[in-house]
Structure formats: C-alpha cells, structure tokens
Design a protein around this motif. Sequence first.
Motif, PDB file in Angstrom:
ATOM      1  N   ASP A   1       0.851  -1.199   0.000  1.00 20.77           N
ATOM      2  CA  ASP A   1       0.000   0.000   0.000  1.00 20.77           C
ATOM      3  C   ASP A   1       0.882   1.243   0.000  1.00 20.77           C
ATOM      4  OD1 ASP A   1      -1.657   2.023   2.261  1.00 20.77           O
ATOM      5  OD2 ASP A   1      -2.534   1.460   0.317  1.00 20.77           O
ATOM      6  N   ALA A   2       1.979   1.179   0.761  1.00 18.69           N
ATOM      7  CA  ALA A   2       2.912   2.320   0.805  1.00 18.69           C
ATOM      8  C   ALA A   2       3.560   2.539  -0.561  1.00 18.69           C
ATOM      9  CB  ALA A   2       3.986   2.049   1.862  1.00 18.69           C
ATOM     10  N   LEU A   3       3.987   1.460  -1.214  1.00 21.26           N
ATOM     11  CA  LEU A   3       4.674   1.586  -2.508  1.00 21.26           C
ATOM     12  C   LEU A   3       3.718   2.080  -3.592  1.00 21.26           C
ATOM     13  CD1 LEU A   3       6.953  -1.567  -2.269  1.00 21.26           C
ATOM     14  CD2 LEU A   3       7.760   0.782  -2.568  1.00 21.26           C
ATOM     15  N   THR A   4       2.455   1.598  -3.568  1.00 22.25           N
ATOM     16  CA  THR A   4       1.524   2.069  -4.602  1.00 22.25           C
ATOM     17  C   THR A   4       1.132   3.527  -4.347  1.00 22.25           C
ATOM     18  OG1 THR A   4      -0.265   1.022  -3.325  1.00 22.25           O
ATOM     19  CG2 THR A   4       0.561  -0.198  -5.223  1.00 22.25           C
ATOM     20  N   SER A   5       1.040   3.923  -3.082  1.00 19.10           N
ATOM     21  CA  SER A   5       0.744   5.342  -2.788  1.00 19.10           C
ATOM     22  C   SER A   5       1.888   6.218  -3.279  1.00 19.10           C
ATOM     23  CB  SER A   5       0.563   5.543  -1.282  1.00 19.10           C
ATOM     24  OG  SER A   5      -0.534   4.788  -0.817  1.00 19.10           O
ATOM     25  N   ALA A   6       3.121   5.780  -3.024  1.00 20.91           N
ATOM     26  CA  ALA A   6       4.282   6.557  -3.487  1.00 20.91           C
ATOM     27  C   ALA A   6       4.239   6.703  -5.010  1.00 20.91           C
ATOM     28  CB  ALA A   6       5.568   5.874  -3.052  1.00 20.91           C
ATOM     29  N   ALA A   7       3.955   5.607  -5.702  1.00 22.90           N
ATOM     30  CA  ALA A   7       3.953   5.640  -7.180  1.00 22.90           C
ATOM     31  C   ALA A   7       2.895   6.600  -7.715  1.00 22.90           C
ATOM     32  CB  ALA A   7       3.704   4.234  -7.714  1.00 22.90           C
ATOM     33  N   LYS A   8       1.725   6.635  -7.083  1.00 23.92           N
ATOM     34  CA  LYS A   8       0.652   7.527  -7.557  1.00 23.92           C
ATOM     35  C   LYS A   8       1.057   8.993  -7.390  1.00 23.92           C
ATOM     36  CE  LYS A   8      -2.933   4.181  -6.280  1.00 23.92           C
ATOM     37  NZ  LYS A   8      -3.970   3.890  -5.251  1.00 23.92           N
ATOM     38  N   HIS A   9       1.733   9.295  -6.283  1.00 24.91           N
ATOM     39  CA  HIS A   9       2.172  10.692  -6.072  1.00 24.91           C
ATOM     40  C   HIS A   9       3.289  11.050  -7.043  1.00 24.91           C
ATOM     41  CE1 HIS A   9      -0.210  10.436  -2.392  1.00 24.91           C
ATOM     42  NE2 HIS A   9      -0.145  11.759  -2.351  1.00 24.91           N
ATOM     43  N   ILE A  10       4.212  10.120  -7.291  1.00 18.74           N
ATOM     44  CA  ILE A  10       5.298  10.395  -8.240  1.00 18.74           C
ATOM     45  C   ILE A  10       4.691  10.637  -9.623  1.00 18.74           C
ATOM     46  CG2 ILE A  10       7.297   9.384  -9.420  1.00 18.74           C
ATOM     47  CD1 ILE A  10       7.865   7.841  -6.762  1.00 18.74           C
ATOM     48  N   GLU A  11       3.675   9.810  -9.994  1.00 19.12           N
ATOM     49  CA  GLU A  11       3.031   9.975 -11.310  1.00 19.12           C
ATOM     50  C   GLU A  11       2.380  11.353 -11.406  1.00 19.12           C
ATOM     51  OE1 GLU A  11       0.077   7.647 -14.387  1.00 19.12           O
ATOM     52  OE2 GLU A  11       1.784   6.745 -13.380  1.00 19.12           O
ATOM     53  N   HIS A  12       1.749  11.794 -10.320  1.00 20.98           N
ATOM     54  CA  HIS A  12       1.100  13.120 -10.339  1.00 20.98           C
ATOM     55  C   HIS A  12       2.142  14.218 -10.554  1.00 20.98           C
ATOM     56  CE1 HIS A  12      -1.043  16.719  -9.216  1.00 20.98           C
ATOM     57  NE2 HIS A  12      -0.122  16.953  -8.295  1.00 20.98           N
ATOM     58  N   TYR A  13       3.239  14.167  -9.795  1.00 22.84           N
ATOM     59  CA  TYR A  13       4.272  15.197  -9.933  1.00 22.84           C
ATOM     60  C   TYR A  13       4.913  15.160 -11.319  1.00 22.84           C
ATOM     61  CZ  TYR A  13       4.250  16.922  -5.149  1.00 22.84           C
ATOM     62  OH  TYR A  13       3.870  17.547  -3.986  1.00 22.84           O
ATOM     63  N   TYR A  14       5.026  13.941 -11.896  1.00 22.31           N
ATOM     64  CA  TYR A  14       5.648  13.826 -13.215  1.00 22.31           C
ATOM     65  C   TYR A  14       4.721  14.391 -14.295  1.00 22.31           C
ATOM     66  CZ  TYR A  14       8.708  11.778 -16.794  1.00 22.31           C
ATOM     67  OH  TYR A  14       9.573  11.604 -17.843  1.00 22.31           O
ATOM     68  N   LEU A  15       3.427  14.046 -14.165  1.00 23.46           N
ATOM     69  CA  LEU A  15       2.451  14.514 -15.160  1.00 23.46           C
ATOM     70  C   LEU A  15       2.357  16.040 -15.167  1.00 23.46           C
ATOM     71  CD1 LEU A  15      -0.539  12.003 -14.877  1.00 23.46           C
ATOM     72  CD2 LEU A  15       0.703  12.642 -16.968  1.00 23.46           C
ATOM     73  N   THR A  16       2.521  16.663 -13.977  1.00 22.55           N
ATOM     74  CA  THR A  16       2.397  18.127 -13.891  1.00 22.55           C
ATOM     75  C   THR A  16       3.780  18.779 -13.915  1.00 22.55           C
ATOM     76  OG1 THR A  16       2.481  17.945 -11.483  1.00 22.55           O
ATOM     77  CG2 THR A  16       0.283  17.969 -12.505  1.00 22.55           C
ATOM     78  N   GLY A  17       4.820  17.973 -14.104  1.00 20.29           N
ATOM     79  CA  GLY A  17       6.204  18.445 -14.010  1.00 20.29           C
ATOM     80  C   GLY A  17       6.545  19.561 -14.975  1.00 20.29           C
ATOM     81  N   ALA A  18       6.088  19.454 -16.224  1.00 17.39           N
ATOM     82  CA  ALA A  18       6.454  20.474 -17.224  1.00 17.39           C
ATOM     83  C   ALA A  18       5.879  21.824 -16.814  1.00 17.39           C
ATOM     84  CB  ALA A  18       5.941  20.052 -18.593  1.00 17.39           C
ATOM     85  N   LEU A  19       4.619  21.838 -16.403  1.00 12.51           N
ATOM     86  CA  LEU A  19       3.973  23.111 -16.041  1.00 12.51           C
ATOM     87  C   LEU A  19       4.553  23.668 -14.747  1.00 12.51           C
ATOM     88  CD1 LEU A  19       0.255  22.339 -16.961  1.00 12.51           C
ATOM     89  CD2 LEU A  19       2.014  23.568 -18.283  1.00 12.51           C
ATOM     90  N   LYS A  20       4.939  22.795 -13.830  1.00  8.31           N
ATOM     91  CA  LYS A  20       5.463  23.264 -12.533  1.00  8.31           C
ATOM     92  C   LYS A  20       6.985  23.414 -12.559  1.00  8.31           C
ATOM     93  CE  LYS A  20       1.723  21.592  -9.536  1.00  8.31           C
ATOM     94  NZ  LYS A  20       1.322  20.399  -8.748  1.00  8.31           N
ATOM     95  N   GLY A  21       7.596  23.176 -13.723  1.00  9.89           N
ATOM     96  CA  GLY A  21       9.049  23.361 -13.843  1.00  9.89           C
ATOM     97  C   GLY A  21       9.851  22.344 -13.042  1.00  9.89           C
ATOM     98  N   ASN A  22       9.331  21.128 -12.922  1.00  6.86           N
ATOM     99  CA  ASN A  22      10.028  20.087 -12.146  1.00  6.86           C
ATOM    100  C   ASN A  22      10.775  19.087 -13.003  1.00  6.86           C
ATOM    101  OD1 ASN A  22       9.416  20.892  -9.536  1.00  6.86           O
ATOM    102  ND2 ASN A  22       7.395  19.926  -9.602  1.00  6.86           N
ATOM    103  N   LEU A  23      10.875  19.327 -14.322  1.00  9.32           N
ATOM    104  CA  LEU A  23      11.519  18.326 -15.181  1.00  9.32           C
ATOM    105  C   LEU A  23      12.989  18.656 -15.458  1.00  9.32           C
ATOM    106  CD1 LEU A  23       8.665  17.450 -17.733  1.00  9.32           C
ATOM    107  CD2 LEU A  23       9.193  16.430 -15.507  1.00  9.32           C
TER     108      LEU A  23
END
Length: 327
Positions: free
Chosen positions: A30-52
């Motif tokens: 459950d911890a690993l899948t929660s981490a993956a979902k948050h990483i996916e969110h930050y990656y998907l919004t990375g270009a707009l938030k300047g995180n790439l």
Amino acid sequence: MIRLEQTFMNFLLDHQERHNRTYNFLILMDALTSAAKHIEHYYLTGALKGNLGLAGNLNVQGEDVMRMDQIAQEITVHYLRTSGRVIHAISEESDKVIPINTESGRYFVYFDPLDGSSNVPHGLPVGFLFGVAKRNLEGPEDGHLRAGRDYMAAGMFVIPTGTFTLGLKDAGTWRFHIDETMDFVRPTRMILPEDAKKWELSFNAASRYTYAEKVQNWIEQNEQKYVFRYLGSLAADFHRILSNGGMFMYPAIVNHPDPKKNRPQGKLRLMYEAAVVAFMCREAGGAAVDETGTPILDIQPRKPHQRTALYVGSKLLIEDIGRVLSG
Ligand code: FBP
C-alpha cells in the motif's frame, strides 16, 4: 450491470490468505503504490510546474540529479517510513543505506524511484523499480545484502502510463492498470509469449560497436529475425518484452573509442534495476544473465550500488546468448 474490476489490494489480500501470510506485506505494498501515484502526479504536472529540469547536484554515481529524482526519492522514503514495515532501504538516489524502521521493520526494500533519466526532461516514460526481501525470522538479522533469488517480490510502475507490474515469489508476474478512482485493478498474469514472430530486441543501437565482439556477432546473426524497439527506459523497454517476448540487453561496454567510457562491469545497477526485472522475468517464464552468462538472480551483491551487464527476456534467447557469453 456495471462492471467493477478486482482491485490490487483485493488480489493481494486473497494471495496472502491463500498462502497463510500476514498483512504486513499488504501494508508495505500500500505504501509503494501510494508513493507511485504521487510520483506519477508530480511527473504529469512536471512540465507546467518546472520540475523536469536539473536539481543542480550529482548522485553517488557522479551523474546529474534531476529535480524529479529528488521529489520521487522524498515521496518514496516518506511512505516507506510511515508503513512501519521497512528495516532499511537502498536507493539509487542515496549514497548510503537508509535506516527506516530498524527495530520494528520486517523487510528490506531496494528501489530506483525514477529510472530512465534521459526521458525525464521530455516527460516521456520512466520507471519506479523496487525489490523486497524479508528479514531473517528464524534468528538474528545481519542485514547482509540479498541476492535476487532471496527477494520475495519485485515490481515496477511505468510512469506516467498508470501501469504496475508485480512479480511474487513462486506465484507469477501480474500486471495492473490504474482506474478512474486511482486504484490499480484488473490483475492480468504475464507469461512471456512462445511465438518468436512477436519477439523484440531492445538495446542502445548507438553503442553496439562498443560491445564485446562475440556480442556484436550475436546481434549481427540474429537481429534480422526480430523487431527492434528502444525507449531508453529499462522499465518501459522491459514492459514491452513482458508483453511481446524477446530480449532487452545492456551489455558491458568494452570497445569504446574513448577507453575512459568503457564499462566492463556494465551500467545498470544489480539490486534495484537488473535483479528487479530478472525476478519478474523468471516469474513470467523467462530468464536473465550477466556478461559471463551467470544468472542475475544468483549474483551475491558485494555493495549496494554494484553494477552489472544485463540480458533479460525469453528463455530460449537468453540460453542462446548465454552460451556465447559463457563460451
Ligand atoms: P538511470 O538510472 O540513470 O536512468 O540509468 C538507467 C537507464 O536510464 C535505464 O533505464 C535505461 O535502460 C538505460 O539507462 C539507458 O541508457 P542509455 O541512454 O545509455 O541507452
């Protein structure tokens, strides 16, 4: 009648109960899948938030750290810590072993929170790879580094595709897809296809003349038989191999025109890259070897960030190149 899919957690609960196991592993997953979902969110919004972009510092291997590497590392360590189930972790993004729940922990976790760094600036597919080993329950635990054959599970999230693949010791490799409620659902057993017509070869073609001559010869003699695909991210390339069969390889670099760029020990890391895909491949009916033809899962790590050459995929192909490598 609306169709509701079986969730990953329901699948795992069933698996644990059928094998008379505790719920500790569920809590870790459950911890690993929660981490993956948050990483996916930050990656998907990375270009707009300047995180790439670059973070401005180098990692233990002397490579540029991406801002997203730091974000993924922070998120993963947070969820591993709150799970209360992890003794220590080894991560590509941390020089040292990370002590977590050293007293109460039950598992060792080896992970690469964002694999495929050359794809990050473009927001293209990357991987979150992990391997899990259990502490010694019969006696004192010495924390020794575990070989892949001692892992109890290994998995990968291909980000940002919403796919999750998990290998369970002696229980197969299963793929899940994320649904509209951000749940991983529809467990699908992955078995490497026997039909060689579908098989693919995946390697960095630009590096082929830096490989050992016997490897170059093998490629020359075989490449016409298979489709060639290379995405530059181990998780994404192995995802394809699991579906279509064939072989992914990252051989040792021994004939580079600039000898400083040779990598006789290989590039990929044993514990949280090579052993992870080798474990899932074994559970899907395949195999994996290193530059000497030694099974990846049998290599006893001497240090956390040890590298290895990797040949992984359909058993017949691995046996074929294995003969060449050990010859
Ligand atoms: P990173 O962990 O630095 O991303 O390196 C691993 C990796 O990106 C793999 O995912 C991929 O298979 C390989 O390196 C690509 O290397 P190259 O760019 O040399 O083909």
